[in-house]
Write a protein that holds these residues in place. Structure first.
Motif, PDB file in Angstrom:
ATOM      1  N   ALA A  70      41.368  11.450  63.038  1.00  0.00           N
ATOM      2  CA  ALA A  70      40.159  11.035  63.754  1.00  0.00           C
ATOM      3  C   ALA A  70      39.407  10.021  62.890  1.00  0.00           C
ATOM      4  O   ALA A  70      39.608   9.954  61.678  1.00  0.00           O
ATOM      5  CB  ALA A  70      39.273  12.243  64.002  1.00  0.00           C
ATOM      6  N   THR A  75      35.256  14.266  62.868  1.00  0.00           N
ATOM      7  CA  THR A  75      35.543  15.708  62.877  1.00  0.00           C
ATOM      8  C   THR A  75      34.332  16.486  62.361  1.00  0.00           C
ATOM      9  O   THR A  75      33.980  17.528  62.928  1.00  0.00           O
ATOM     10  CB  THR A  75      36.827  16.010  62.073  1.00  0.00           C
ATOM     11  OG1 THR A  75      37.843  15.117  62.501  1.00  0.00           O
ATOM     12  CG2 THR A  75      37.286  17.439  62.279  1.00  0.00           C
ATOM     13  N   PHE A 165      46.612  16.700  63.336  1.00  0.00           N
ATOM     14  CA  PHE A 165      45.648  17.805  63.271  1.00  0.00           C
ATOM     15  C   PHE A 165      45.793  18.821  64.397  1.00  0.00           C
ATOM     16  O   PHE A 165      45.288  19.924  64.293  1.00  0.00           O
ATOM     17  CB  PHE A 165      44.241  17.181  63.279  1.00  0.00           C
ATOM     18  CG  PHE A 165      43.066  18.083  63.061  1.00  0.00           C
ATOM     19  CD1 PHE A 165      43.041  19.011  62.017  1.00  0.00           C
ATOM     20  CD2 PHE A 165      41.942  17.981  63.878  1.00  0.00           C
ATOM     21  CE1 PHE A 165      41.921  19.796  61.798  1.00  0.00           C
ATOM     22  CE2 PHE A 165      40.816  18.777  63.663  1.00  0.00           C
ATOM     23  CZ  PHE A 165      40.811  19.684  62.629  1.00  0.00           C
ATOM     24  N   GLY A 181      41.813  18.476  57.148  1.00  0.00           N
ATOM     25  CA  GLY A 181      42.817  17.690  56.428  1.00  0.00           C
ATOM     26  C   GLY A 181      44.213  17.852  57.023  1.00  0.00           C
ATOM     27  O   GLY A 181      45.202  17.384  56.448  1.00  0.00           O
ATOM     28  N   GLY A 182      44.310  18.484  58.193  1.00  0.00           N
ATOM     29  CA  GLY A 182      45.598  18.880  58.755  1.00  0.00           C
ATOM     30  C   GLY A 182      46.506  17.760  59.246  1.00  0.00           C
ATOM     31  O   GLY A 182      47.692  17.991  59.493  1.00  0.00           O
ATOM     32  N   ASP A 184      47.718  15.478  57.506  1.00  0.00           N
ATOM     33  CA  ASP A 184      48.790  15.328  56.503  1.00  0.00           C
ATOM     34  C   ASP A 184      49.956  16.232  56.884  1.00  0.00           C
ATOM     35  O   ASP A 184      51.125  15.847  56.803  1.00  0.00           O
ATOM     36  CB  ASP A 184      48.288  15.750  55.114  1.00  0.00           C
ATOM     37  CG  ASP A 184      47.158  14.884  54.599  1.00  0.00           C
ATOM     38  OD1 ASP A 184      47.147  13.678  54.918  1.00  0.00           O
ATOM     39  OD2 ASP A 184      46.282  15.418  53.882  1.00  0.00           O
TER      40      ASP A 184
HETATM   41  N1  ASP Z   1      40.377  14.903  61.340  1.00  0.00           N
HETATM   42  C1  ASP Z   1      40.745  16.117  60.671  1.00  0.00           C
HETATM   43  C2  ASP Z   1      39.761  16.417  59.562  1.00  0.00           C
HETATM   44  O1  ASP Z   1      38.851  15.643  59.310  1.00  0.00           O
HETATM   45  C3  ASP Z   1      42.147  16.099  60.172  1.00  0.00           C
HETATM   46  C4  ASP Z   1      42.456  15.063  59.119  1.00  0.00           C
HETATM   47  O2  ASP Z   1      41.736  14.077  58.982  1.00  0.00           O
HETATM   48  O3  ASP Z   1      43.466  15.223  58.421  1.00  0.00           O
HETATM   49  O4  ASP Z   1      39.874  17.441  58.928  1.00  0.00           O
END
Ligand code: ASP
Ligand code: ADP
Ligand code: MG
Length: 444
Positions: A70, A75, A165, A181-182, A184
């Motif tokens: 995103a 997020t 994500f 962080g999903g 990745d």
């Molecule tokens: N948008 C999600 C987050 O901010 C997933 C990602 O950026 O990896 O956690």
């Protein structure tokens, strides 16, 4: 046909390893996953820049699946809206809301690619599908059906733009997300599912550094880092890669290359290896330092139980209820009792679970037997990581001395084969990281 991520695919991937591209700039045709993080798709201009990066690889003859995060900040805003709507919100609806950020960028990127004359199509988690567990907000990927993507590479030279994500829980048909962080993890899982030669992670730094370069300007970029070390770095606070993505990369032997999306695609010479860090198997790394990197985390809280009964079964009566409450206990320190009757016991929990952990211990007070409960949230965990520690003694002792010279008190210590962690006052975090960074010869 589904490609099982935890079964058959593992063997296939290992078997296909010799055919993979050797270096980051090998001009051979191959199959790539390119993942772009939030700052890399922060606005339409940045998305156009991403499209040109993708075009560069398509023009070089690669089959490409892109994974999009995103837009930076989106997020966070969506998470905040859920909290505002109701503090105790339904996790299924949380996922419905927070997954939307990636729907927007995957569609926008497909549009930008089409504008560059590239055949591109977006895919939401439920469309592929990316099947996950039902653990809303922290779901695990179970299966990815990569068949359609591969078919379209072959038949239409189509670039797939996958929303990171997010996934779907097949039995309920509900949208799930993979934890912060999903994307990745989405990227590495897609790479495993389509048997990509490499998974490129484009972000706002040009690789994995010896420590967070935003905190320590002297941090050095690593050319290579072993899966195991990256796993420790990530789980101990280096948020450059989500922990789960490295677990998957390790299991499926996906080579991950971390690089910057801020280079202008036009300036990249395809015959020169770009700056970046390869996350790979230990065996690929020739020169191994004793210490590879330093991670730190301020998301810790300390709980000390004073004058607890020093008798068999006490640890069980404390940590049993915490485990039942699903609270992860990390560092544990227990004094040897002076009087043979009572002792002090200190442990750490994630800061987010601090109040819940204190309540849990408090409710078990009758069974445990102690005088008082103390706690602190202004603590930080500093971790020193390196595979070389397996064969070197005294690495931690040097750290104790160096921190003592700076007047930094160590509250708790834990060690394992390739890392040790120290709990200190949060106010000393930067000083401690910089001190250890110099001590282990990591400064550039
Ligand atoms: N948008 C999600 C987050 O901010 C997933 C990602 O950026 O990896 O956690
Ligand atoms: P993205 O939005 O692209 O996923 P993240 O913000 O999740 O990017 O991760 C990149 C950030 O990770 C960098 O800006 C950097 O501040 C931070 N970081 C923490 N530790 C490290 C490290 N050891 N090496 C590189 N970056 C690190
Ligand atoms: Mg990230």
């Amino acid at each position: 046909m589904y490609t099982r991520l935890f079964g058959r695919l593992r063997g296939e991937l290992v078997a296909s390893a010799p055919h993979r591209m050797q270096g980051a700039s090998t001009p051979n045709m191959g199959r790539l996953v390119m993942k772009f993080g939030g700052t890399s798709v922060a606005d339409i201009e940045r998305i156009r820049n991403v499209a040109r990066h993708v075009k560069r690889e398509v023009d070089a003859g690669h089959e490409v699946a892109v994974v999009a995060s995103a837009m930076a900040g989106t997020t966070n805003r969506l998470v905040e809206w859920c909290r505002e709507a109701s503090v105790l919100h339904d996790a299924r609806e949380y996922d419905t809301v927070v997954a939307s950020g990636e729907q927007v960028t995957s569609g926008l990127l497909a549009i930008a690619l089409q504008a560059e004359g590239i055949n591109a199509r977006s895919w939401q988690g439920w469309q592929l599908p990316i099947s996950t567990s039902e653990a809303h907000a922290s779901a695990r990927i179970l299966d990815i059906n990569g068949t359609e993507l591969v078919k379209r590479f072959k038949e239409r030279s189509e670039v797939a733009v996958v929303a990171g994500f997010q996934g779907i829980h097949p039995a309920t048909g509900r949208i799930t997300t993979l934890g912060r962080g999903g994307s990745d993890t989405s990227a590495v899982a897609v790479a495993a599912a389509i048997r990509a030669d490499r998974c490129d992670i484009y972000t706002d730094v040009d690789g994995v550094y010896t420590t967070d370069p935003r905190v320590v300007p002297r941090a050095r970029r690593l050319d290579k880092i072993a899966f195991e070390e990256m796993l420790e770095m990530a789980s101990l606070g280096a948020k450059v890669m989500q922990v789960r993505s490295i677990e998957l990369a390790m299991v499926h032997q996906v080579r991950v290359f971390v690089r910057s999306s801020f280079d202008r695609p036009e300036d990249i010479d395809p015959h020169v290896s770009p700056p970046g860090t390869l996350i790979c198997d230990e065996s690929e790394i020739m020169e191994q330092q004793v210490v590879t990197g330093i991670a730190f985390s301020k998301d810790e809280a300390q709980i000390s139980i004073r004058r607890v009964q020093d008798k068999p079964g006490v640890a069980a009566s404390i940590f049993g209820p915490l485990a039942e409450a699903n609270i992860n206990v990390d560092m544990i320190v227990q004094n040897v009792s002076g009087d043979g009757v009572t002792t002090d016991l200190t442990f750490t929990v994630p800061a987010a679970d601090y109040e819940r952990a204190k309540g849990t211990v408090d409710r078990a007070k009758g069974r445990i037997g102690y005088e008082r409960l103390d706690g602190a949230t202004d603590v930080a965990k500093i971790s020193v990581i390196g595979i070389g520690m397996r064969s070197h003694a005294g690495v931690a002792a040097n750290a104790f001395r160096a921190l003592a010279e700076r007047g930094i008190n160590i509250r708790a210590i834990t060690t394992s084969e390739i890392k040790f962690s120290l709990l200190i006052d949060a106010a000393f975090t930067e000083l401690a990281v910089r001190t250890l960074h110099s001590l282990y010869g990591l400064d550039k």
